[in-house]
Design a protein around this motif. Sequence first.
Motif, short mmCIF file in Angstrom:
data_model
loop_
_atom_site.label_atom_id
_atom_site.label_comp_id
_atom_site.label_asym_id
_atom_site.label_seq_id
_atom_site.Cartn_x
_atom_site.Cartn_y
_atom_site.Cartn_z
N THR A 156 -64.47 -28.86 -90.30
CA THR A 156 -65.16 -30.39 -91.18
C THR A 156 -64.54 -31.72 -90.41
O THR A 156 -63.80 -31.85 -89.23
CB THR A 156 -63.44 -30.55 -91.79
N ASP A 299 -55.40 -36.36 -95.60
CA ASP A 299 -55.63 -36.09 -96.32
C ASP A 299 -57.22 -35.30 -97.15
O ASP A 299 -55.71 -34.09 -98.39
CB ASP A 299 -56.40 -37.46 -97.73
N MET A 300 -57.35 -35.31 -96.53
CA MET A 300 -58.10 -33.92 -96.45
C MET A 300 -58.23 -32.65 -95.93
O MET A 300 -57.82 -32.09 -97.02
CB MET A 300 -59.60 -33.81 -96.17
N ARG A 303 -55.88 -30.83 -98.42
CA ARG A 303 -55.82 -30.28 -99.49
C ARG A 303 -56.48 -29.31 -99.34
O ARG A 303 -57.29 -27.96 -99.99
CB ARG A 303 -57.47 -31.26 -100.14
N ARG A 304 -57.06 -29.26 -98.05
CA ARG A 304 -58.09 -27.92 -97.59
C ARG A 304 -56.95 -26.76 -97.14
O ARG A 304 -56.82 -25.63 -97.51
CB ARG A 304 -58.67 -28.02 -96.14
N ALA A 306 -53.95 -26.70 -98.96
CA ALA A 306 -53.67 -26.50 -100.45
C ALA A 306 -54.61 -24.76 -101.09
O ALA A 306 -54.64 -24.53 -102.19
CB ALA A 306 -54.14 -27.15 -101.17
N GLY A 307 -55.55 -25.18 -100.36
CA GLY A 307 -57.00 -24.40 -101.41
C GLY A 307 -58.19 -24.43 -101.62
O GLY A 307 -59.11 -23.99 -102.28
N GLU A 308 -58.22 -25.95 -101.33
CA GLU A 308 -59.50 -27.19 -102.10
C GLU A 308 -60.57 -26.44 -101.20
O GLU A 308 -60.19 -26.98 -99.96
CB GLU A 308 -59.15 -28.44 -102.61
N THR A 309 -61.88 -26.50 -101.89
CA THR A 309 -63.18 -26.93 -101.08
C THR A 309 -63.53 -28.32 -100.66
O THR A 309 -62.82 -28.99 -101.29
CB THR A 309 -64.25 -26.27 -101.88
N GLN A 310 -63.84 -28.96 -99.19
CA GLN A 310 -63.89 -29.40 -99.02
C GLN A 310 -64.95 -29.67 -97.64
O GLN A 310 -65.88 -28.63 -97.34
CB GLN A 310 -62.62 -29.97 -97.64
#
Length: 329
Positions: A156, A299-300, A303-304, A306-310
């Motif tokens: 990222t 922050d990104m 979230r990453r 936590a399994g969120e798509t970024q």
Amino acid sequence: MNIRDIAARCHVSVATVSRVLNEHPSVSPKTREKVLRVMREEGYTPNAFARGLGLDSMRMVGIVCADVANPFYSRAVALLEGSLRAKGFDTLLCCSGTQLKDKQKCLTLLLEKRVDAIMLVGSAFCEQTDNRHIQRAAEQLPLFLINAQLPLENVTCVLCDEREAIHDLVMQMAPQCKIPLYLHDMTKWAWAGECKLQGFLDGLHDAHLLHDADRVQAVENGVLSAQQCVEGLLDRGISFDGVIASEDLLAVGALKALTKHGIELPIVGFNNSMLCDCTMPSLSSMDNMLHALCPMAVDMLLRRLAGETQPRVVSVQAQLVQRETYRAS
């Protein structure tokens, strides 16, 4: 004593000791008490890495920069570390230098320490031809590039669009500066340096300004080298009516040279470092928005994890901070 010694004393596996450390419910009360008793007898204090062996998260992030003495790197590291600490994460800092083998060694070290993610600060980690070592690291954990960009899987990139920043600065200064001089520290190839240089050249083209061999000067990243460069141009009778520098250090050197010769011209640096308020007159500079960019990257990252798509690339816009060396007319 280490975790293996404790396991041997208790006649259990290392995994069992790890589960005891992490209070895993699968361990029987009898085994748990035996392991804890041996720990007390030996005065054993588990370190963070041992505690993390049985967890999905170490709550530890590796940060790598080329040189923490550089004002840009030190500020970025401080912002990242502060943001991570506020979120309950510890950090491991590696100062890699610029040699590829040393950068590879830092990545290997952090992978061995079982960090949750790695953040690489600056474009010194973008090699011109071969970035396989970064790709290999990114295959094992999330990897973030701060103010740099590589089109690699699981990497990222959170950056300031410095090419656009320099381009827009040239366009803005064009009414006052028809023959701008550009100082940059790219004595060897660097991704960020290439972006800024291209932005300057694009700006010259779009503003219909003169572009000749003397318009761009590559110098070592330091005040003295920039000062000597500008003094050399003045001694040779090279004309310019303004200075844009890729780093504040270079802009300070230009300011010293011009002041020594009694010349006052518009000067703009880059990074908006603390140096800008230390000069007389104070130095105008492009702010690459590290104060916004670094918390955004943290922050990104969370979230990453936590399994969120970024998104793979997130960009912020630089802002011109006008001080005494340049004010837009």
